[in-house]
Design an enzyme around this catalytic site. Structure first.
Site, short mmCIF file in Angstrom:
data_model
loop_
_atom_site.label_atom_id
_atom_site.label_comp_id
_atom_site.label_asym_id
_atom_site.label_seq_id
_atom_site.Cartn_x
_atom_site.Cartn_y
_atom_site.Cartn_z
N GLY A 252 47.66 -20.97 0.30
CA GLY A 252 46.91 -21.90 1.42
C GLY A 252 46.95 -22.91 0.33
O GLY A 252 46.79 -23.23 -1.02
N HIS A 253 46.41 -24.21 1.00
CA HIS A 253 46.03 -25.78 0.50
C HIS A 253 44.81 -25.82 -0.72
O HIS A 253 44.13 -24.93 -0.34
CB HIS A 253 45.64 -26.94 1.39
CG HIS A 253 45.35 -27.23 2.08
ND1 HIS A 253 45.01 -28.20 2.94
CD2 HIS A 253 44.01 -25.94 2.53
CE1 HIS A 253 43.38 -27.19 4.02
NE2 HIS A 253 42.69 -26.65 3.25
N ASN A 254 45.23 -26.11 -2.18
CA ASN A 254 44.11 -26.28 -2.32
C ASN A 254 43.99 -24.92 -3.62
O ASN A 254 42.50 -25.05 -4.04
CB ASN A 254 42.48 -26.20 -2.11
CG ASN A 254 42.66 -28.05 -1.76
OD1 ASN A 254 42.75 -28.23 -0.12
ND2 ASN A 254 42.79 -29.37 -2.31
#
Length: 359
Positions: A252-254
């Site tokens: 997922g993002h980050n």
């Protein structure tokens, strides 16, 4: 092409026990190898196979050669502390020798924006698309239908297999291997709730949060087929040096994945999670968002991680497969745990009322 054990040792190190002029032209398992092939022993429980193998030579650790004793007589060995890693390097050498390098150049069907920079030594395959501002460094190989978004950099010596995609604004380090169908830099799963009211009267919608970060991938990273790595919401998603990611993994993002970590197939890592260095994530494991795993953490297959695990160690929450009937009995017990607890509490209360004791 066959090489002598002497030639192999000059390239990769190790010591020869037996005939240094023995030639091998490939590798095979101990129980299948022939006189022109090299086998290896990585697990001592297969030591008996060394005694019966027809392999021309065997890669073996010093302690395992000692265990063979007299059975080693008349056989050829390359003695090395890590036979498995030695095998991997020799296997890659044989592949390289058998695979002529592709000629540099751009296939006529490729689409390259005039504002992109493509090194003269790069290999650009059929129907590749490279957008404006992208930089393709020396020795990069992009196979058929690869997409490279605007402003993205692909580091020297990287290889993207067919249909891999990397969106805009990403940085791929040198010597990356990205397998077919992988997607790097797609939007992270970010939506702000904008609802009013409750129940059937609830109105509104989810508001998409623009994902303006990118993805930064360090040197020597390998990404499996159909794996997806989302771009950051504001800062980049980061995959550090020498991370190895299997097929169909979702990151997922980050997220930040620490150097030398390995992630097996079908694992899912939710956004804003940090995984330390030298971690091992088992297949189909699920890791919640906004948690941190320390260095040298091992998560076994199908485990669910819902909180941070800062301390090195092995963690598991998966239930191993058992006989179906046994599982049904266990499931019935689990369903009745609350009732059993209440019965125990009632019995304890009755004992206490009678002046009895309980543990």
């Amino acid at each position: 092409m066959a090489l002598t054990l002497e030639e192999l040792v000059k390239r990769f190190g190790g010591e020869i026990a037996g005939d240094a002029q023995c030639k091998v032209g490939g590798l095979a398992p101990l129980d299948q190898a022939g006189p022109q092939q090299l086998a290896f022993l990585a697990n001592p429980k297969y030591l008996s196979q060394v005694e019966s193998t027809r392999a021309g030579a065997v890669l073996i650790a010093p302690k395992d050669l000692e265990k063979l004793g007299a059975a080693a007589a008349g056989r050829n060995f390359i003695v090395t502390p890590n036979p498995y890693a030695y095998f991997a390097r020799v296997a890659q050498m044989f592949i390289d020798l058998a695979t002529p390098p592709r000629a540099a150049g751009v296939h006529p069907s490729a689409t390259i924006d005039p504002a992109a920079t493509v090194a003269a030594t790069a290999v650009i395959g059929p129907h590749v698309t490279i957008e404006a501002g992208a930089v393709i460094e020396d020795g990069v190989q992009l196979d058929a239908n690869v997409f490279v978004g605007r402003g993205t950099t692909i580091g020297a010596g990287s290889h993207f297999y067919p249909n891999a995609s990397v969106y805009h604004g990403c940085k791929i380090g040198p010597r990356a291997i990205v397998h077919a169908g992988a997607v790097i830099g797609s939007d992270g799963f970010g939506f702000a709730p904008d609802f009013v009211g409750d129940g059937d009267a609830r109105t509104g919608s989810w508001v998409k949060i623009p994902q303006v970060g990118g993805v930064t991938i360090g040197p020597d990273v390998e990404i499996g087929a159909n794996t997806t790595i989302d771009r950051g919401a504001m800062a980049d998603t980061v995959i550090e040096e020498c991370v190895k990611i299997d097929n169909q993994v979702q990151i997922g993002h980050n997220c930040r994945i620490g150097a030398y970590t390995v992630i097996a197939g079908s694992a899912g890592i939710a956004g804003s999670t940090t995984i330390g260095r030298h971690c091992m994530i088992g297949g189909a494991a699920g890791i919640a968002g906004h948690v941190t795993l320390g260095d040298y953490v091992i998560i076994t297959a199908k485990s669910g991680v819902s909180k941070s695990l800062p301390k090195a160690g092995i963690y598991t929450s998966a239930f191993p497969a058992v006989d179906h009937g046994e599982w049904n009995k266990s499931a019935a017990l689990v369903r009745n745990l609350d009732k059993l607890r209440e019965r125990i509490k009632a019995l304890e209360a009755a004992l206490a009322a009678q002046g009895g004791t309980h543990a």
